[in-house]
Design a protein around this motif. Structure first.
Motif, PDB file in Angstrom:
ATOM      1  N   ALA A 171       0.944  -1.205  -0.074  1.00 10.24           N
ATOM      2  CA  ALA A 171       0.208   0.043   0.102  1.00 10.24           C
ATOM      3  C   ALA A 171       0.813   1.299   0.040  1.00 10.24           C
ATOM      4  N   GLY A 172       1.840   1.197   0.849  1.00  7.24           N
ATOM      5  CA  GLY A 172       2.916   2.451   0.710  1.00  7.24           C
ATOM      6  C   GLY A 172       3.510   2.420  -0.481  1.00  7.24           C
ATOM      7  N   TYR A 173       3.871   1.558  -1.254  1.00  9.40           N
ATOM      8  CA  TYR A 173       4.349   1.715  -2.432  1.00  9.40           C
ATOM      9  C   TYR A 173       3.656   2.575  -3.342  1.00  9.40           C
ATOM     10  N   VAL A 174       2.417   1.788  -3.476  1.00  5.88           N
ATOM     11  CA  VAL A 174       1.197   2.313  -4.547  1.00  5.88           C
ATOM     12  C   VAL A 174       1.175   3.985  -4.387  1.00  5.88           C
ATOM     13  N   HIS A 175       0.839   4.276  -2.744  1.00  6.37           N
ATOM     14  CA  HIS A 175       0.737   5.362  -2.620  1.00  6.37           C
ATOM     15  C   HIS A 175       1.921   6.468  -2.977  1.00  6.37           C
ATOM     16  N   TRP A 176       2.929   5.980  -2.750  1.00  5.59           N
ATOM     17  CA  TRP A 176       4.236   6.792  -2.822  1.00  5.59           C
ATOM     18  C   TRP A 176       4.427   6.962  -4.464  1.00  5.59           C
ATOM     19  N   LYS A 177       4.205   6.162  -5.397  1.00  6.98           N
ATOM     20  CA  LYS A 177       4.170   6.211  -6.795  1.00  6.98           C
ATOM     21  C   LYS A 177       2.963   7.232  -7.463  1.00  6.98           C
ATOM     22  N   LEU A 178       1.942   7.269  -6.652  1.00  5.64           N
ATOM     23  CA  LEU A 178       0.634   7.945  -7.041  1.00  5.64           C
ATOM     24  C   LEU A 178       0.902   9.434  -6.547  1.00  5.64           C
ATOM     25  N   THR A 179       1.697   9.676  -5.615  1.00  7.41           N
ATOM     26  CA  THR A 179       1.481  11.060  -4.831  1.00  7.41           C
ATOM     27  C   THR A 179       3.079  11.527  -4.517  1.00  7.41           C
ATOM     28  N   ALA A 189       1.748   0.671   9.088  1.00  3.38           N
ATOM     29  CA  ALA A 189       2.918   0.728   9.735  1.00  3.38           C
ATOM     30  C   ALA A 189       3.336   0.016  10.871  1.00  3.38           C
ATOM     31  N   SER A 190       2.334  -0.266  11.821  1.00  2.24           N
ATOM     32  CA  SER A 190       2.407  -1.295  12.978  1.00  2.24           C
ATOM     33  C   SER A 190       2.676  -2.598  12.485  1.00  2.24           C
ATOM     34  N   GLY A 191       2.480  -3.024  11.378  1.00  2.00           N
ATOM     35  CA  GLY A 191       2.990  -4.435  10.497  1.00  2.00           C
ATOM     36  C   GLY A 191       4.280  -4.623   9.896  1.00  2.00           C
ATOM     37  N   MET A 192       4.945  -3.308  10.041  1.00  2.00           N
ATOM     38  CA  MET A 192       6.237  -2.971   9.753  1.00  2.00           C
ATOM     39  C   MET A 192       7.234  -3.014  10.801  1.00  2.00           C
ATOM     40  N   PHE A 193       6.830  -2.438  11.931  1.00  5.55           N
ATOM     41  CA  PHE A 193       7.899  -2.058  13.023  1.00  5.55           C
ATOM     42  C   PHE A 193       6.885  -1.719  14.305  1.00  5.55           C
ATOM     43  N   PRO A 194       7.265  -2.185  15.549  1.00  4.77           N
ATOM     44  CA  PRO A 194       6.133  -1.810  16.384  1.00  4.77           C
ATOM     45  C   PRO A 194       5.814  -0.337  16.672  1.00  4.77           C
ATOM     46  N   ILE A 195       4.659  -0.242  17.029  1.00  6.70           N
ATOM     47  CA  ILE A 195       4.268   1.377  17.245  1.00  6.70           C
ATOM     48  C   ILE A 195       4.027   1.548  18.769  1.00  6.70           C
ATOM     49  N   ASN A 196       4.490   2.815  19.408  1.00  3.74           N
ATOM     50  CA  ASN A 196       4.144   3.253  20.577  1.00  3.74           C
ATOM     51  C   ASN A 196       2.679   3.769  20.528  1.00  3.74           C
ATOM     52  N   PRO A 197       1.846   3.004  21.236  1.00  2.00           N
ATOM     53  CA  PRO A 197       0.504   3.702  21.406  1.00  2.00           C
ATOM     54  C   PRO A 197       0.189   4.979  22.134  1.00  2.00           C
ATOM     55  N   LYS A 222      19.815   4.933   8.956  1.00  2.11           N
ATOM     56  CA  LYS A 222      19.394   4.795  10.039  1.00  2.11           C
ATOM     57  C   LYS A 222      18.084   4.109   9.948  1.00  2.11           C
ATOM     58  N   LEU A 223      17.463   3.422  10.843  1.00  2.00           N
ATOM     59  CA  LEU A 223      16.153   2.721  10.489  1.00  2.00           C
ATOM     60  C   LEU A 223      14.981   3.413  10.026  1.00  2.00           C
ATOM     61  N   ARG A 224      14.771   4.665  11.094  1.00  2.00           N
ATOM     62  CA  ARG A 224      13.752   5.773  10.919  1.00  2.00           C
ATOM     63  C   ARG A 224      13.828   6.352   9.611  1.00  2.00           C
ATOM     64  N   ASN A 225      14.944   6.503   8.993  1.00  2.00           N
ATOM     65  CA  ASN A 225      15.144   7.320   7.932  1.00  2.00           C
ATOM     66  C   ASN A 225      14.711   6.484   6.361  1.00  2.00           C
ATOM     67  N   ILE A 226      14.653   5.030   6.690  1.00  2.00           N
ATOM     68  CA  ILE A 226      14.253   4.520   5.466  1.00  2.00           C
ATOM     69  C   ILE A 226      12.767   3.889   5.635  1.00  2.00           C
ATOM     70  N   LEU A 227      12.109   3.995   6.760  1.00  2.00           N
ATOM     71  CA  LEU A 227      10.825   3.734   6.584  1.00  2.00           C
ATOM     72  C   LEU A 227       9.784   4.724   6.484  1.00  2.00           C
ATOM     73  N   PRO A 228       8.485   4.438   6.104  1.00  2.00           N
ATOM     74  CA  PRO A 228       7.454   5.591   5.800  1.00  2.00           C
ATOM     75  C   PRO A 228       7.258   6.497   7.040  1.00  2.00           C
ATOM     76  N   ARG A 229       6.773   7.646   6.821  1.00  2.00           N
ATOM     77  CA  ARG A 229       6.395   8.521   7.976  1.00  2.00           C
ATOM     78  C   ARG A 229       4.820   8.029   8.542  1.00  2.00           C
TER      79      ARG A 229
END
Length: 538
Positions: A171-179, A189-197, A222-229
């Motif tokens: 989903a992130g890939y499609v969104h990125w290419k369209l926008t 995102a919570s299925g990529m890396f743990p989220i702090n609620p 660094k990990l954060r820099n290669i992950l989606p916001r």
């Protein structure tokens, strides 16, 4: 949101012509589906495209070229249906959004070149990474998660890792290419890396721990820099670019500038489509895979390998029991029946075979006549299998009938799920009074609803859109972004639109429950799993 008059098509025609309709598209495991809705959530039109993953060099994948072919065909199908129904061709929308299968691994370098084939959620190839990361974080990291795929690649010294500039989901890939926006909804995102609620963002402590873990390898990232916001539901997530509009609609009719909501995963759209985002509400998405999601009222007492802790699209923790294997083996048997019918010279649409054979499950013996299927087309982490080995077993005195074969296939598709649910309900004492179901499992009459009620021993209700929930759920998230009342919570927004569309729950039939329990015990025995020690398998 304004309420749309449902007395005819004229108002819908005008709505679509004025660009006020809302579009949701979901990339599912076997179908890409588009749903066009009015602002009050009334379905207006749909489009679809059938596709399938392939096993290449031991990796379950989709070619990314098929992503764009599928999107274009799906969208063209939607436009055709809109034109046939309303006599207009849409050129713009009030908002739109994209969702897809969660998890997996799609990585690009600085030139936006794909570094490896897309590794989907179906791959169980990250066992070592999961074990090490789960211990490091004191948080269960499933094999499907993007961070597990990344770290497994590091452990195996795969040479592409040093060149990674962006890691995302489908989903992130499609969104990125369209926008052009590198963002992701909090659920996906919570299925990529743990989220702090508490922060609604990636867990900073875990990010830092991972960076320290791999620091000696001296990667340029660094990990954060290669992950989606990370973005919560309701947030603006960019607009359709001119290049994106052309990519989606090569005819050139679709206009740029349409606002997009955050892209989400299929778990999030399932929660939305079933209005299951308040604490102690639960839903099951059942199709190629099958997963149950219970919104938690408190944190789990400890990590469990069987349970993913993910997020609702508005950032509440969810306990998810995810089985990789749902309906695929059932589909394979229906395909075999289709071949048998054709061998007799009879041309019957496969949809007719599903409609005819599925209800036969309710006529079989309660325990499926002592038959047993292990429906593992792919690996199954809930029971410790890394590869798929579909199996059908019967004893000499089993009741071998068509009705029991169908019942056995449907029972089997829910057994691994039940392993995970037992952890939530029996070990963590999570309460759920009702489960809401959606996905292809629930398409044909009440059969799926009744089988699910038996497997979970819980009342099961169905939304009006139970068979098509994902794309419709994504459209609701897109509608939420452009709601009139900006202070309205997602839960209240959904209540205002679809609370009355949820059907009455079907109570479990005691005969079915007892039959499933007998089948489930047989299933565990076949796999060599002691009922009281399911989690000790590993």
């Amino acid at each position: 949101m304004e309420t749309i008059d449902t007395t005819g098509t004229t108002i819908y025609k005008n709505l679509i012509s004025a660009g006020k309709a809302i579009l949701g598209i979901e990339f599912g495991s076997t179908r890409i589906k588009a749903a066009l809705v009015a602002p009050d959530s009334t379905p207006l039109a749909s489009g679809s495209y059938e596709w399938e993953n392939t096993l290449k060099d031991g990796i379950w994948t989709y070619d990314l070229q098929d992503v764009w072919k599928g999107l274009q065909v799906c969208y063209a199908d939607l436009v055709k249906n809109v034109q046939n129904t309303y006599g207009v061709i849409p050129s713009s929308y009030a908002s739109m959004g994209f969702s897809a299968m969660m998890h997996g691994y799609i990585v690009f370098d600085k030139e936006d070149t794909l570094l490896t084939p897309f590794r989907t959620w179906r791959n169980n190839i990250t066992g070592q990474a999961c074990a090490e990361l789960s211990k490091l974080f004191n948080f269960a990291i499933p094999q499907r998660w993007s961070i597990a795929h990344l770290y497994q690649s590091i452990l195996e010294n795969q040479d592409h890792v040093s060149r990674i500039d962006y890691l995302t989901t489908l989903a992130g890939y499609v969104h990125w290419k369209l926008t052009g926006e590198r963002v992701l909804g909090i659920g996906d995102a919570s299925g990529m890396f743990p989220i702090n609620p508490e922060t609604g963002d990636y867990d900073e402590t875990m990010l830092a721990a991972f960076d320290r873990l791999v620091a000696h390898r001296q990667y340029p990232w660094k990990l954060r820099n290669i992950l989606p916001r990370v973005l919560p539901a309701g947030t603006a997530a960019g607009t359709l670019s001119p290049a994106g509009a052309k990519l989606m609609d090569p005819s050139g009719v679709l206009e740029a500038g349409i606002p997009l909501c955050p892209p989400e995963g299929d778990a999030g759209t399932g929660m939305v489509a079933t209005n299951s985002i308040r604490p102690n509400t639960g839903n099951v998405s059942a199709g190629t895979s099958v997963f149950a999601m219970i919104v938690l009222e408190k944190n789990l007492t400890k990590p469990h390998e069987e349970i993913d802790v993910v997020m609702t699209p508005d950032g509440k923790p969810v306990g998810m029991a995810h089985s990789n294997n749902g309906s695929s083996d059932f589909d394979a048997w229906i395909s075999l029946f289709e071949q048998a019918v054709k061998a007799l010279g009879i041309d019957v649409p496969i949809s007719k075979l599903y409609e005819t054979f599925t209800p036969l499950a309710l006529q079989g013996n309660a325990d499926a006549g002592d038959l047993l299927h292990i429906s593992y087309l792919s690996g199954e982490h809930l029971t410790g299998f890394t590869e798929g080995r579909p199996l059908f077993v019967r004893t000499p005195d089993s009741t071998f009938s068509l009705e029991n074969v169908i019942r056995s296939l449907l029972f089997s598709s829910l057994c691994a799920l039940r392993v995970g649910l037992d952890v939530l309900t029996k070990e963590e004492h999570v309460r759920v009074k009702e489960i809401r179901g959606h996905g292809g499992f629930f398409k044909r009459g009440t059969t799926g609803q009744r089988i699910m009620a038996a497997a979970t021993n819980t009342p099961v209700s169905l939304p009006a859109t139970a068979g098509e929930g994902g794309a419709w759920g994504m459209a609701l998230l897109a509608a939420y972004m452009v709601r009139d009342r900006k202070d309205q919570s997602l839960a209240d927004f959904l209540d205002s639109l679809i609370r009355d569309s949820i059907g009455e729950p079907l109570q479990p039939d005691p005969r079915d429950v007892a039959g499933f329990e007998a089948y489930f015990n047989r299933y565990l025995q076949c796999l060599g799993i002691e009922r009281e020690a399911v989690r000790a398998l590993r």
